[in-house]
Design a protein around this motif. Structure first.
Motif, PDB file in Angstrom:
ATOM      1  N   VAL A  58      24.095  46.023  46.943  1.00 44.26           N
ATOM      2  CA  VAL A  58      25.481  45.325  47.860  1.00 44.26           C
ATOM      3  C   VAL A  58      26.433  44.872  46.878  1.00 44.26           C
ATOM      4  CG1 VAL A  58      24.002  45.175  50.162  1.00 44.26           C
ATOM      5  CG2 VAL A  58      24.468  43.280  48.553  1.00 44.26           C
ATOM      6  N   VAL A  59      27.578  45.022  47.367  1.00 43.38           N
ATOM      7  CA  VAL A  59      28.815  44.562  46.533  1.00 43.38           C
ATOM      8  C   VAL A  59      29.399  43.555  47.448  1.00 43.38           C
ATOM      9  CG1 VAL A  59      30.866  45.023  45.635  1.00 43.38           C
ATOM     10  CG2 VAL A  59      29.118  46.779  45.405  1.00 43.38           C
ATOM     11  N   ARG A  60      29.893  42.440  46.901  1.00 40.95           N
ATOM     12  CA  ARG A  60      30.644  41.218  47.671  1.00 40.95           C
ATOM     13  C   ARG A  60      31.923  41.692  47.843  1.00 40.95           C
ATOM     14  NH1 ARG A  60      31.715  37.021  44.678  1.00 40.95           N
ATOM     15  NH2 ARG A  60      32.626  36.100  46.436  1.00 40.95           N
ATOM     16  N   MET A  61      32.324  41.697  49.296  1.00 41.99           N
ATOM     17  CA  MET A  61      33.887  42.179  49.412  1.00 41.99           C
ATOM     18  C   MET A  61      35.094  41.634  48.328  1.00 41.99           C
ATOM     19  SD  MET A  61      35.528  44.322  51.141  1.00 41.99           S
ATOM     20  CE  MET A  61      34.651  44.942  52.333  1.00 41.99           C
ATOM     21  N   PRO A  62      34.860  40.317  48.085  1.00 41.47           N
ATOM     22  CA  PRO A  62      35.942  40.083  47.386  1.00 41.47           C
ATOM     23  C   PRO A  62      35.913  40.688  45.907  1.00 41.47           C
ATOM     24  CG  PRO A  62      34.853  38.078  48.400  1.00 41.47           C
ATOM     25  CD  PRO A  62      34.088  39.178  48.560  1.00 41.47           C
ATOM     26  N   ASP A  63      34.649  40.847  45.454  1.00 41.70           N
ATOM     27  CA  ASP A  63      34.486  41.653  44.217  1.00 41.70           C
ATOM     28  C   ASP A  63      34.997  42.952  44.190  1.00 41.70           C
ATOM     29  OD1 ASP A  63      33.188  39.504  42.945  1.00 41.70           O
ATOM     30  OD2 ASP A  63      31.364  40.260  43.553  1.00 41.70           O
ATOM     31  N   LEU A  64      34.855  43.659  45.497  1.00 47.09           N
ATOM     32  CA  LEU A  64      35.145  45.071  45.616  1.00 47.09           C
ATOM     33  C   LEU A  64      36.826  45.110  45.753  1.00 47.09           C
ATOM     34  CD1 LEU A  64      34.915  48.156  46.012  1.00 47.09           C
ATOM     35  CD2 LEU A  64      34.469  47.529  48.274  1.00 47.09           C
ATOM     36  N   LEU A  65      37.343  44.087  46.415  1.00 45.24           N
ATOM     37  CA  LEU A  65      38.959  43.934  46.385  1.00 45.24           C
ATOM     38  C   LEU A  65      39.525  43.605  45.215  1.00 45.24           C
ATOM     39  CD1 LEU A  65      39.363  42.121  49.755  1.00 45.24           C
ATOM     40  CD2 LEU A  65      39.551  44.323  49.466  1.00 45.24           C
TER      41      LEU A  65
END
Length: 93
Positions: A58-65
């Motif tokens: 899984v990837v944290r949304m803040p990191d993806l953004l």
């Protein structure tokens, strides 16, 4: 919306984005095939920090953004209300 005009909420909350996404969603957002995503994971070169949950990544949304260069800006409640009025065709005349 309820809240005082000087209160704010993060962009991700306004749009109901999840806190984390799976590798498939992250890869798709980054324009990667799953084969490339898994290859980069294996090499340790995936562009976002990953976390293992069982057998899944899984990837944290803040990191993806951040990788997509999308700012998780603070949105003021009064701006949300004004935007909703505008979208509904209501003017302040």
């Amino acid at each position: 919306m309820t809240g005082r005009p000087d209160e704010y909420v993060p962009f991700t909350v306004v749009f109901g984005l999840p806190a984390e996404v799976g590798l498939r969603v992250a890869a798709s957002a980054l324009g990667l095939s799953m084969a490339t995503a898994y290859r980069w994971v294996g090499r340790g070169t995936f562009p976002c920090p990953l976390r293992r949950v069982g057998r899944a990544y899984v990837v944290r949304m803040p990191d993806l953004l951040r990788e997509l260069r999308i700012q998780d800006v603070r949105v003021h409640y009064d701006d949300i209300e004004a935007g909703a009025r505008f979208a509904a065709g209501i003017t302040d005349d």
